[in-house]
Design an enzyme around this catalytic site. Structure first.
Site, PDB file in Angstrom:
ATOM      1  N   ARG A  22      22.102  23.625  14.872  1.00 13.93           N
ATOM      2  CA  ARG A  22      22.945  24.335  13.956  1.00 13.93           C
ATOM      3  C   ARG A  22      24.809  24.092  14.617  1.00 13.93           C
ATOM      4  O   ARG A  22      24.446  24.645  16.426  1.00 13.93           O
ATOM      5  CB  ARG A  22      22.878  25.960  13.550  1.00 13.93           C
ATOM      6  N   SER A 113      20.805  28.230   7.236  1.00 10.86           N
ATOM      7  CA  SER A 113      19.973  29.564   7.225  1.00 10.86           C
ATOM      8  C   SER A 113      21.359  30.555   6.625  1.00 10.86           C
ATOM      9  O   SER A 113      21.651  30.508   5.123  1.00 10.86           O
ATOM     10  CB  SER A 113      19.289  30.078   7.764  1.00 10.86           C
ATOM     11  N   HIS A 114      21.160  31.912   7.002  1.00  6.13           N
ATOM     12  CA  HIS A 114      22.450  32.621   6.479  1.00  6.13           C
ATOM     13  C   HIS A 114      23.576  32.785   7.056  1.00  6.13           C
ATOM     14  O   HIS A 114      24.303  33.321   6.643  1.00  6.13           O
ATOM     15  CB  HIS A 114      21.185  34.292   7.339  1.00  6.13           C
ATOM     16  N   ASP A 277      18.017  34.778   1.950  1.00  2.00           N
ATOM     17  CA  ASP A 277      19.339  34.279   2.259  1.00  2.00           C
ATOM     18  C   ASP A 277      19.604  32.842   1.927  1.00  2.00           C
ATOM     19  O   ASP A 277      19.018  32.667   0.677  1.00  2.00           O
ATOM     20  CB  ASP A 277      19.237  33.730   3.729  1.00  2.00           C
ATOM     21  N   ASP A 279      18.943  29.537   3.046  1.00  2.00           N
ATOM     22  CA  ASP A 279      17.722  28.699   2.655  1.00  2.00           C
ATOM     23  C   ASP A 279      16.138  29.141   2.105  1.00  2.00           C
ATOM     24  O   ASP A 279      15.465  28.996   1.501  1.00  2.00           O
ATOM     25  CB  ASP A 279      17.362  27.627   3.500  1.00  2.00           C
ATOM     26  N   ASP A 281      14.316  31.561   3.095  1.00  2.00           N
ATOM     27  CA  ASP A 281      13.225  32.166   3.334  1.00  2.00           C
ATOM     28  C   ASP A 281      13.508  33.418   4.280  1.00  2.00           C
ATOM     29  O   ASP A 281      11.675  34.156   5.006  1.00  2.00           O
ATOM     30  CB  ASP A 281      13.053  31.032   4.973  1.00  2.00           C
ATOM     31  N   ARG A 282      14.345  34.439   4.087  1.00  2.00           N
ATOM     32  CA  ARG A 282      14.289  36.278   4.092  1.00  2.00           C
ATOM     33  C   ARG A 282      14.692  35.989   3.339  1.00  2.00           C
ATOM     34  O   ARG A 282      14.919  36.149   2.237  1.00  2.00           O
ATOM     35  CB  ARG A 282      16.071  36.209   5.428  1.00  2.00           C
ATOM     36  N   GLU A 363       8.994  39.455  11.317  1.00  2.00           N
ATOM     37  CA  GLU A 363      10.207  39.236  12.391  1.00  2.00           C
ATOM     38  C   GLU A 363      11.738  40.668  11.158  1.00  2.00           C
ATOM     39  O   GLU A 363      11.046  40.873  10.286  1.00  2.00           O
ATOM     40  CB  GLU A 363      10.796  38.295  12.327  1.00  2.00           C
ATOM     41  N   SER A 365      14.243  40.417  11.763  1.00  2.00           N
ATOM     42  CA  SER A 365      15.297  39.616  10.557  1.00  2.00           C
ATOM     43  C   SER A 365      15.007  39.315   9.520  1.00  2.00           C
ATOM     44  O   SER A 365      15.380  38.321   8.820  1.00  2.00           O
ATOM     45  CB  SER A 365      15.788  38.558  11.942  1.00  2.00           C
ATOM     46  N   LYS A 376       8.649  31.417   7.378  1.00  2.00           N
ATOM     47  CA  LYS A 376       8.376  33.305   6.359  1.00  2.00           C
ATOM     48  C   LYS A 376       8.914  32.308   4.752  1.00  2.00           C
ATOM     49  O   LYS A 376       9.902  31.467   4.447  1.00  2.00           O
ATOM     50  CB  LYS A 376       9.652  33.847   6.764  1.00  2.00           C
TER      51      LYS A 376
HETATM   52  C1  VG1 Z   1      17.252  34.564  14.284  1.00  2.00           C
HETATM   53  C2  VG1 Z   1      16.234  35.529  14.248  1.00  2.00           C
HETATM   54  C3  VG1 Z   1      15.136  34.989  14.374  1.00  2.00           C
HETATM   55  C4  VG1 Z   1      14.667  33.609  12.801  1.00  2.00           C
HETATM   56  C5  VG1 Z   1      16.034  32.841  13.145  1.00  2.00           C
HETATM   57  C6  VG1 Z   1      16.021  31.763  12.368  1.00  2.00           C
HETATM   58  O1  VG1 Z   1      17.522  33.471  15.348  1.00  2.00           O
HETATM   59  O2  VG1 Z   1      16.828  36.725  15.087  1.00  2.00           O
HETATM   60  O3  VG1 Z   1      13.827  36.449  13.862  1.00  2.00           O
HETATM   61  O4  VG1 Z   1      13.578  33.756  13.069  1.00  2.00           O
HETATM   62  O5  VG1 Z   1      17.636  33.582  12.961  1.00  2.00           O
HETATM   63  O6  VG1 Z   1      15.788  32.387  10.877  1.00  2.00           O
HETATM   64  P1  VG1 Z   1      18.470  34.555  16.649  1.00  2.00           P
HETATM   65  O7  VG1 Z   1      17.827  33.512  17.356  1.00  2.00           O
HETATM   66  O8  VG1 Z   1      19.840  34.142  16.285  1.00  2.00           O
HETATM   67  O9  VG1 Z   1      18.093  36.201  16.811  1.00  2.00           O
HETATM   68  V1  VG1 Z   1      16.965  31.842   9.506  1.00  2.00           V
HETATM   69  O10 VG1 Z   1      16.349  32.442   8.102  1.00  2.00           O
HETATM   70  O11 VG1 Z   1      17.870  31.575   9.908  1.00  2.00           O
HETATM   71  O12 VG1 Z   1      16.095  29.966   9.424  1.00  2.00           O
HETATM   72 CO    CO Z   2      17.374  31.899   6.465  1.00  2.00          CO
END
Ligand code: VG1
Ligand code: CO
Length: 534
Positions: A22, A113-114, A277, A279, A281-282, A363, A365, A376
């Protein structure tokens, strides 16, 4: 149409994080930047000649251009076919679904993602393997190694491919199939949940609001919730994917999904609220004036899973990331099934799911999922909640309060300090590792040995666990694109039902203060308070 070999030199820092690479769009748009990474993915794989690759993304700015680049490079590298979501759109769980359903070699998902989207915001790319899940660490490390020595990439000189026309085209001898990104995913959901019971719930006046946050889940939610399940038109808000997510932050939490929260809490508001979110998955789940923490959501879904047809036979096991609360562990214990504790990131669940050791994963998150795919899955979690609500005929709040009464409550919160100085963040973590804490039952940097392949992942978060089971966990985010983000996870078990309605920030106040002192957060980062509390 000719295949070209373009000379290039390595870029620094193309190291995949928690979920792929990213960076800012501006970084990705540098000549050769995306191409180097894609070629490094291909160079780290073997045996894909003539095979099929799935490609799609969350629709953010630069998605379409990146899809075109990947299609031409796939052709020049000898892939037999690329399946691409119409318009370049494909949610992360739908990508996983399609890879599995059609037995493709793998897939490339374009998403940050978010993280916000737009010319000045973020872009991302990740590779998923043939089980439909994120590439495990061995693969991401091999890709990273290739990025450091790359000297050329292969591409096809050809006009852009029409991404909007459904059907099959041929490009330089490779087949490109543009497919409906919703259909296969929606069909899979129908096999897991009692659509008739959920439809009856809506017919009987139950109302919900789903906030797609201008991101990828809009078309999926409209098709499944409004068309197939008969929820009222307008149930899905912000349902058209936009390149900049409407200028918002497509992160389903109480801060960013405030429009949803306001609707739910209005006097005549709906019974159930959910958001997803960038993409897809959340998920965030809320009831009327009631927020369900993701850790509790996993535990409640596990405890009620057999109400859903796809899980009627019971669960083989539950897996949660280490910082996720132990609420699910209590359910696993009662069910007599194993509970696994993995590092953060969905890639660590893949082996447990493939090996039949776990059925549900989660998770803290806002990520929940099961063995139906290897990612997810936001909408899946929403449908599972709807199935449970239809079967239990009770409110979200009553179901969660009842769960706490049965199991006790793992009071939980996460405090994020975003955009702090990276060196200061590293120093803070180093300081935490070196602390002497005689009062703690456990003080370590979490290491995980994968029970299936024996792979070891170290330095996955500093844990301070006290004798009464309460704990503080610290780790640095692996998904950000600017500075560092410190995440502090706080948890305390509360068995007494009379104390279950307390605000977690109050119940955890001692632990929060201690977390700040131990890590010297203010002195080291200059921050008096977190930027986001979930
Ligand atoms: C975050 C979350 C983690 C999740 C990851 C990807 O990672 O804490 O639980 O799997 O995002 O999710 P980090 O390293 O920033 O804590 V997503 O929906 O951004 O693909
Ligand atoms: Co995501």
């Amino acid at each position: 149409m000719t295949i070209q070999t373009i000379q290039t030199t390595p870029f620094e820092g193309q190291k995949p994080g928690t979920s792929g690479l990213r960076k800012k769009v501006k970084v990705f748009r540098q000549p050769h930047y995306l191409e180097n990474f894609v070629q490094s993915i291909f160079d780290s794989l073997s045996g894909f000649a003539g095979k099929t690759l799935v490609v799609g993304g969350d629709g953010r700015y630069h998605n379409r251009a990146a899809v075109q680049t990947i299609l031409k490079m796939a052709c020049a590298n000898g892939w037999g076919k690329v399946m691409v979501g119409q318009g370049g759109i494909l949610s992360t769980p739908a990508a996983s679904c399609v890879i599995r359903k059609f037995g493709t070699f793998g897939g490339i998902v374009l998403s940050a993602s978010h993280n916000p989207g737009g010319p000045d915001e973020d872009f991302g790319i990740k590779y998923n393997i043939g089980n439909g899940g994120p590439a495990p660490e061995g693969v991401t490390e091999a890709i990273f190694a290739k990025t450091k020595t790359i000297s050329a990439y292969r591409t096809l000189e050809a006009p852009d491919i029409d991404l909007d026309r459904l059907g099959t085209q041929t490009v330089g001898g490779m087949t490109v199939e543009v497919f409906d990104p919703v259909a296969d995913y929606a069909a899979l959901m129908e096999t897991l949940f009692d659509f008739a019971a959920i439809r009856a719930l809506f017919t009987n006046g139950f109302r919900m609001c789903f906030d797609a946050m201008h991101a990828v889940t809009g078309p999926y939610a409209v098709e499944i919730l409004e068309r197939r399940l008969g929820a009222a038109p307008g149930t899905v808000i912000n349902g058209t994917p936009r390149e900049d997510f409407g200028g918002g932050h497509p992160d389903p939490n109480l801060v960013h999904a405030h429009e949803l929260v306001e609707r739910l809490n209005a006097p005549d508001g709906p019974d159930f609220g959910a958001a997803s979110d960038g993409d897809g998955d959340r998920n965030m789940i809320i009831g009327k004036n009631f927020y369900v923490t993701p850790s509790d959501s996993l535990a409640v879904l596990a405890a009620n899973a057999t109400l859903c047809p796809g899980y009627a036979k019971g669960l083989k096991g539950i897996a949660r990331s280490m910082p996720t609360s132990a609420a699910a562990d209590r359910v696993a214990e009662k069910l007599g099934i194993p509970c696994y504790e993995t590092p953060t990131g969905w890639k660590f669940f893949g082996n447990l799911l493939d090996d039949g050791r776990a059925t549900l994963c989660g998770e803290e998150s806002f990520g929940t999922g099961s063995d139906h795919v290897r990612e997810k899955d936001g909408l899946w979690a929403v449908l599972m909640w709807l199935n449970v609500l239809a079967a239990r005929k009770d409110s979200v709040a009553a179901i969660v309060r009842g769960h706490w009464a049965d199991y006790g409550r793992n009071v939980y919160s996460r405090h994020d300090y975003e955009g702090i100085d990276a060196k200061a963040a590293e120093g803070l973590m180093e300081h935490l590792r070196g602390l002497s804490l005689p009062d703690a039952a456990t003080h370590d940097d979490f290491a995980y040995t994968d029970p299936v392949d024996g792979g070891v992942s170290k330095k996955q978060g500093v844990r301070v666990i006290f004798k009464d089971g309460s704990r503080i966990v610290y780790r640095l985010s692996g998904t950000g694109t600017e500075g560092a983000t410190l995440r502090v996870y706080l948890e305390r078990f509360e068995p007494d039902p009379a104390k279950h309605d307390i605000d977690p920030q109050v119940a955890l106040a001692d632990l929060i203060a201690l977390a700040g002192q131990l890590a010297e957060i203010e002195a080291r980062t200059g921050r008096k308070a977190p930027t986001v509390i979930t």
